[in-house]
Design an enzyme around this catalytic site. Structure first.
Site, PDB file in Angstrom:
ATOM      1  N   GLU A  63       0.827  -1.197   0.000  1.00 44.96           N
ATOM      2  CA  GLU A  63       0.000   0.000   0.000  1.00 44.96           C
ATOM      3  C   GLU A  63       0.865   1.253   0.000  1.00 44.96           C
ATOM      4  O   GLU A  63       1.948   1.280   0.576  1.00 44.96           O
ATOM      5  CB  GLU A  63      -0.939  -0.014   1.211  1.00 44.96           C
ATOM      6  CG  GLU A  63      -1.990  -1.096   1.024  1.00 44.96           C
ATOM      7  CD  GLU A  63      -3.003  -1.156   2.157  1.00 44.96           C
ATOM      8  OE1 GLU A  63      -4.107  -1.636   1.906  1.00 44.96           O
ATOM      9  OE2 GLU A  63      -2.688  -0.739   3.284  1.00 44.96           O
ATOM     10  N   CYS A  85      -1.401   6.310   9.433  1.00 42.83           N
ATOM     11  CA  CYS A  85      -0.212   5.663   9.999  1.00 42.83           C
ATOM     12  C   CYS A  85      -0.582   4.390  10.738  1.00 42.83           C
ATOM     13  O   CYS A  85      -1.480   4.392  11.565  1.00 42.83           O
ATOM     14  CB  CYS A  85       0.470   6.573  11.012  1.00 42.83           C
ATOM     15  SG  CYS A  85       0.879   8.183  10.384  1.00 42.83           S
TER      16      CYS A  85
END
Ligand code: SAH
Length: 348
Positions: free
Chosen positions: A91, A333
């Site tokens: 990703e 994150c």
């Protein structure tokens, strides 16, 4: 089957061209096709001699990444699932900001071996290292999809960059190169979980790349618990390496500290952090923890983050609270976990 061209650094591509008996300027042309124009095959490289293209196609095949899925957050950030030639996926996130910047959050490995308890990628284990071009291609893919120049790169996606040091550095040099992606070294940040040998090497690199360190605890027993792979990278030795990094480079680095309720958010933790940072040329980036599926670890209230920021600043330590983005698409994150159950739609 030859060795893929994208496993080579700039210098190594130069060696291949030289070994093929070709003039030096062919190196620049070839690299430009690969990393400026994003060519997917040698056939496109019309200004290269046909014999060279044929030879290189056999000896150094081009593997091209494709975007197999894309999701857009309400805040405008986009998360991509990139698929490589061997069906391994990673990703990558593109984060546009109002001031016109476009930041790419790149992965350095497929999966991660570090097993941090709060980090979605850590649960999958390591699949494999990414090669040079697979790292650069993430930047090119985002640039192409947004139709605008990428201004900043953070190697903060999946994986531990210093566990794949050579490929990451070679990729950063391509991203930084004036004739290739031309992104200034100061706008390129590498985030490590604290691999001391990597920090020592990084401080010797001539470019002014930026360093971030995921600290998350300044008390050894807490850090051992949430970042088990760091047990042999002791906090004392880490601090020494960082102090020397700042002295050698003259550059400030940042600590990332995601506050987790009841884990690393107590008074004792704050005092340990203040002690740890004192007299270090650092900046503390406090991160609102992004929740990951089925994890008992919870974020703290916003007021705790603000309180910590004020307390650090009162002690003379620069601090900020990270604005979290993309959490609605699990692109924030710590949340990147290859949701390959998504339909494999081709966007390119
Ligand atoms: N291995 C590198 C880069 C991958 S982690 C490192 O450890 O720094 C990417 C970033 O996400 C790091 O800043 C990490 O501290 C942060 N992070 C990981 N899990 C998180 C979570 N659940 N919430 C918020 N930030 C997280």
């Amino acid at each position: 089957m030859g060795t893929p061209i994208k496993t080579y650094s700039i210098e190594q591509v130069g060696d291949l061209v030289e070994r093929a008996g070709l003039p030096t300027f062919r190196t620049g042309q070839l690299l430009g096709w690969l990393y400026e124009k994003g060519a997917a095959s040698y056939d496109e490289m019309t200004n290269l001699p046909k014999a060279m293209r044929e030879q290189f196609a056999i000896e150094y095949p081009i593997h091209h990444a494709v975007i197999s899925n894309k999701q857009e957050s309400i805040d405008g950030s986009r998360k991509y699932l990139l698929r490589f030639h061997d069906d391994v996926v990673v990703e990558t996130v593109g984060l546009p900001s109002e001031d016109g910047r476009l930041t790419v959050c790149c992965s350095s490995q497929a999966g991660c071996a570090m097993a941090c308890s709060f980090y979605a990628t850590g649960r999958q284990g390591l699949t494999r290292n990414l090669c040079v071009g697979e790292i650069v291609d993430q930047v090119l893919a985002v640039q192409k999809d947004f139709g605008k120049r990428v201004t900043n790169v953070v190697v903060m996606g999946q994986g531990e960059p210093f566990a794949n040091y050579d490929a990451v550095l070679a990729a950063l040099r391509i991203i930084n190169h004036q004739k290739l992606l031309n992104i200034g070294a100061r706008h390129i940040t590498v985030s490590t979980c604290g691999i001391i040998e990597g920090i020592e090497r990084f401080s010797q690199e001539p470019e002014q790349f930026t360093l971030a360190v995921s600290l998350h605890a300044a008390r050894q027993n807490i850090r051992d618990e949430i970042m088990p792979a760091m047990k042999n990278q002791r906090l004392g030795a880490l601090r020494k390496a960082l102090d020397s990094y700042a002295t050698v480079t003259g550059r400030r680095f940042s600590f990332e500290y995601a506050l987790m309720r009841g884990v690393n958010d107590g008074e004792e933790d704050l005092e340990a952090l203040v002690d740890y940072c004192r007299r270090l040329l650092c900046h503390v980036n406090l991160i609102p923890l992004n929740e990951i599926d089925d994890s008992p670890i919870q974020p703290v209230d916003r007021s705790v983050l603000e309180d910590w920021k004020a307390r650090l600043e009162d002690s003379g330590i620069a601090a900020s609270v990270r604005k979290s983005r993309g959490s609605d698409i699990a692109g924030a994150c710590g949340q990147l976990a290859n949701i390959s159950r998504l339909p494999a739609v081709l966007y390119l």
